[in-house]
Design a protein around this motif. Structure first.
Motif, PDB file in Angstrom:
ATOM      1  N   LEU A  33       0.849  -1.189   0.000  1.00  0.00           N
ATOM      2  CA  LEU A  33       0.000   0.000   0.000  1.00  0.00           C
ATOM      3  C   LEU A  33       0.881   1.234   0.000  1.00  0.00           C
ATOM      4  O   LEU A  33       2.024   1.181   0.473  1.00  0.00           O
ATOM      5  N   PRO A  34       0.387   2.355  -0.517  1.00  0.00           N
ATOM      6  CA  PRO A  34       1.117   3.611  -0.298  1.00  0.00           C
ATOM      7  C   PRO A  34       1.314   3.806   1.201  1.00  0.00           C
ATOM      8  O   PRO A  34       0.388   3.568   1.992  1.00  0.00           O
ATOM      9  N   SER A  35       2.507   4.222   1.608  1.00  0.00           N
ATOM     10  CA  SER A  35       2.796   4.240   3.040  1.00  0.00           C
ATOM     11  C   SER A  35       3.772   5.351   3.395  1.00  0.00           C
ATOM     12  O   SER A  35       4.497   5.866   2.546  1.00  0.00           O
ATOM     13  N   VAL A  36       3.778   5.688   4.679  1.00  0.00           N
ATOM     14  CA  VAL A  36       4.750   6.628   5.238  1.00  0.00           C
ATOM     15  C   VAL A  36       5.346   5.980   6.481  1.00  0.00           C
ATOM     16  O   VAL A  36       4.688   5.183   7.154  1.00  0.00           O
ATOM     17  N   LYS A  37       6.609   6.314   6.780  1.00  0.00           N
ATOM     18  CA  LYS A  37       7.239   5.719   7.946  1.00  0.00           C
ATOM     19  C   LYS A  37       8.462   6.508   8.366  1.00  0.00           C
ATOM     20  O   LYS A  37       8.965   7.367   7.632  1.00  0.00           O
ATOM     21  N   ILE A  38       8.952   6.196   9.559  1.00  0.00           N
ATOM     22  CA  ILE A  38      10.205   6.727  10.082  1.00  0.00           C
ATOM     23  C   ILE A  38      11.345   5.804   9.654  1.00  0.00           C
ATOM     24  O   ILE A  38      11.185   4.581   9.616  1.00  0.00           O
ATOM     25  N   ASP A  39      12.500   6.368   9.358  1.00  0.00           N
ATOM     26  CA  ASP A  39      13.676   5.569   9.000  1.00  0.00           C
ATOM     27  C   ASP A  39      14.339   5.064  10.282  1.00  0.00           C
ATOM     28  O   ASP A  39      15.294   5.648  10.788  1.00  0.00           O
ATOM     29  N   ASN A  40      13.819   3.962  10.808  1.00  0.00           N
ATOM     30  CA  ASN A  40      14.328   3.411  12.062  1.00  0.00           C
ATOM     31  C   ASN A  40      15.734   2.846  11.924  1.00  0.00           C
ATOM     32  O   ASN A  40      16.501   2.858  12.886  1.00  0.00           O
ATOM     33  N   ALA A  84      -6.564  12.444  -7.014  1.00  0.00           N
ATOM     34  CA  ALA A  84      -6.113  11.890  -8.293  1.00  0.00           C
ATOM     35  C   ALA A  84      -6.911  10.671  -8.719  1.00  0.00           C
ATOM     36  O   ALA A  84      -6.860  10.270  -9.885  1.00  0.00           O
ATOM     37  N   GLY A  85      -7.599  10.051  -7.769  1.00  0.00           N
ATOM     38  CA  GLY A  85      -8.395   8.877  -8.099  1.00  0.00           C
ATOM     39  C   GLY A  85      -7.586   7.624  -8.320  1.00  0.00           C
ATOM     40  O   GLY A  85      -8.039   6.693  -8.981  1.00  0.00           O
ATOM     41  N   GLY A  86      -6.375   7.559  -7.792  1.00  0.00           N
ATOM     42  CA  GLY A  86      -5.537   6.372  -7.927  1.00  0.00           C
ATOM     43  C   GLY A  86      -4.428   6.396  -6.909  1.00  0.00           C
ATOM     44  O   GLY A  86      -4.290   7.355  -6.145  1.00  0.00           O
ATOM     45  N   GLU A  87      -3.615   5.340  -6.876  1.00  0.00           N
ATOM     46  CA  GLU A  87      -2.546   5.257  -5.895  1.00  0.00           C
ATOM     47  C   GLU A  87      -1.452   6.274  -6.188  1.00  0.00           C
ATOM     48  O   GLU A  87      -1.104   6.517  -7.352  1.00  0.00           O
ATOM     49  N   ALA A  88      -0.921   6.860  -5.133  1.00  0.00           N
ATOM     50  CA  ALA A  88       0.185   7.808  -5.251  1.00  0.00           C
ATOM     51  C   ALA A  88       1.452   7.142  -4.738  1.00  0.00           C
ATOM     52  O   ALA A  88       1.397   6.263  -3.875  1.00  0.00           O
ATOM     53  N   PRO A  89       2.624   7.541  -5.255  1.00  0.00           N
ATOM     54  CA  PRO A  89       3.874   6.929  -4.786  1.00  0.00           C
ATOM     55  C   PRO A  89       4.166   7.288  -3.336  1.00  0.00           C
ATOM     56  O   PRO A  89       3.882   8.399  -2.890  1.00  0.00           O
ATOM     57  N   SER A  90       4.746   6.343  -2.605  1.00  0.00           N
ATOM     58  CA  SER A  90       5.096   6.583  -1.208  1.00  0.00           C
ATOM     59  C   SER A  90       6.285   7.532  -1.117  1.00  0.00           C
ATOM     60  O   SER A  90       7.233   7.401  -1.888  1.00  0.00           O
ATOM     61  N   PRO A  91       6.262   8.474  -0.180  1.00  0.00           N
ATOM     62  CA  PRO A  91       7.408   9.366  -0.001  1.00  0.00           C
ATOM     63  C   PRO A  91       8.546   8.634   0.699  1.00  0.00           C
ATOM     64  O   PRO A  91       8.338   7.576   1.306  1.00  0.00           O
ATOM     65  N   PRO A  92       9.763   9.170   0.666  1.00  0.00           N
ATOM     66  CA  PRO A  92      10.876   8.527   1.390  1.00  0.00           C
ATOM     67  C   PRO A  92      10.644   8.580   2.888  1.00  0.00           C
ATOM     68  O   PRO A  92       9.916   9.451   3.389  1.00  0.00           O
ATOM     69  N   PRO A  93      11.231   7.644   3.646  1.00  0.00           N
ATOM     70  CA  PRO A  93      11.059   7.650   5.100  1.00  0.00           C
ATOM     71  C   PRO A  93      11.599   8.938   5.728  1.00  0.00           C
ATOM     72  O   PRO A  93      12.520   9.565   5.200  1.00  0.00           O
TER      73      PRO A  93
END
Length: 355
Positions: free
Chosen positions: A167-174, A320-329
């Protein structure tokens, strides 16, 4: 109607402000006001501040009923999390709620466990409320299986998930955060750094172990055996009793701040002074970290930025009506409080065998 008559009109008789009034007062277009209300990322900070000030001055409230009739969706976002009071997930939730204002409201489904049945039930409940999109706070490894093949018919974004979640996601760079903590201690002259790891079914814990080991190996330092905790101060204390009793242990990186707090107590009971005899670094930078005894050097995570990125990613999909790319952590920050870390003492015992 004259200006004087308008000024004298009681407030409750004044016409309700509309979006065009906000645009006029802020000096922007109707579309720009809509972007601010919808949390669109392509709006400058100055423009957003101007629009929000106009909204406050006018007392503008979006017409939710009209929007729902036109779009079939409300201005409500669903957030699925698990039932916890842990600082990290709770702060993620707060960051999402703060970023959603003023255009969206957040409805929360708190699950006792992340399994397919519980997750599907929460999604169906949100779909019944006509939510515009759903954010899933997914820090545990079992979430990937529960999310696999899930059909929600609305945009979905995951927060804090592992690479298995498609899934498109966001996260911390652990990984980087753990490397920063380990590098800081090695840079003080410690021969190696011991680690109290978090639970094995958490992505955060796994990534922090990876970063710790990677930094030690790149430095040519021994990789010691690793006790695990469950994020609680009690588990940090129990692991600390084992580590603090060993004189060769001079530097410890704990996978979160509560476990570091437990370790500090264990070290004090063992007669090990912090930082004169043993240095300690935590992870999270909980609000109390600066008031530990001694104040704790730790890795700070920007949960506000994480929530904002999650919201922007979801809004990109909605518009946009569709999946967007995930940003960098998001790369976390080392917060050095010199009272909890110091150079390795000259009298430290030789290292025990490495793992």
């Amino acid at each position: 109607m004259s200006a004087s008559t308008e000024r004298e009109m009681p407030r409750h008789e004044m016409p309700r402000p509309v979006m065009a009034d906000v645009a006029r007062l802020a000096g922007v277009s109707h579309q720009t006001v809509s972007r601010v209300l919808n949390g669109h990322p392509n709006v400058s900070a100055a423009t957003k501040a101007s629009v929000l000030a106009a909204i406050r001055d006018l007392g503008y409230r979006p017409n939710i009923a009209a929007r729902t009739l036109v779009t079939g969706k409300t201005n409500v976002l669903g957030v699925i999390s698990f039932d916890t009071t842990l600082y990290g997930p709770a702060s993620m939730l707060y960051g999402i709620e703060r970023a959603a204002r003023p255009g969206y409201f957040v409805a929360i489904a708190s699950l006792p466990s992340f399994d397919r049945a519980s997750l599907t039930s929460a999604v169906e409940r949100f779909l019944g409320q006509a939510v515009a999109g759903i954010i899933v706070i997914a820090p545990q490894t079992g979430v990937a299986e529960a999310l696999a093949g899930l059909s929600a018919d609305v945009p979905l974004v995951a927060v804090g998930c592992g690479p298995a979640v498609r899934l498109p996601s966001v996260k911390i760079d652990n990984v980087t955060g753990a490397m920063l903590a380990t590098r800081h201690l090695l840079g003080l002259g410690h021969q190696t750094v011991h680690h109290i790891g978090g639970p094995g079914d958490w992505h955060d814990a796994r990534d922090r172990i990876t970063g710790w080991r990677q930094e030690l190996r790149e430095a040519g330092a021994p990789v010691p055996e690793m006790p695990r905790g469950d994020w609680s101060a009690r588990s940090g204390y129990e692991a600390g009793r084992l580590l603090a009793a060993r004189p060769e242990v001079t530097a410890v990186f704990c996978a979160n701040d509560p476990m570091a707090l437990g370790f500090l107590r264990a070290a004090a009971e063992a007669g090990r002074r912090v930082p004169q005899d043993i240095s300690v670094v935590g992870f999270d930078d909980v609000p109390e970290a600066a008031y530990f005894s001694p104040p704790l050097t730790t890795i700070r995570q920007d949960f506000g930025a994480l929530g904002e990125r999650a919201l922007h990613l979801l809004m990109s999909q909605i518009t946009a009506g569709g999946e967007a790319p995930s940003p960098p952590p998001i790369v976390p920050e080392l917060v050095v409080r010199s009272s909890s870390t110091a150079p390795q003492p000259a009298a430290a015992a030789p290292l025990a065998g490495q793992a």
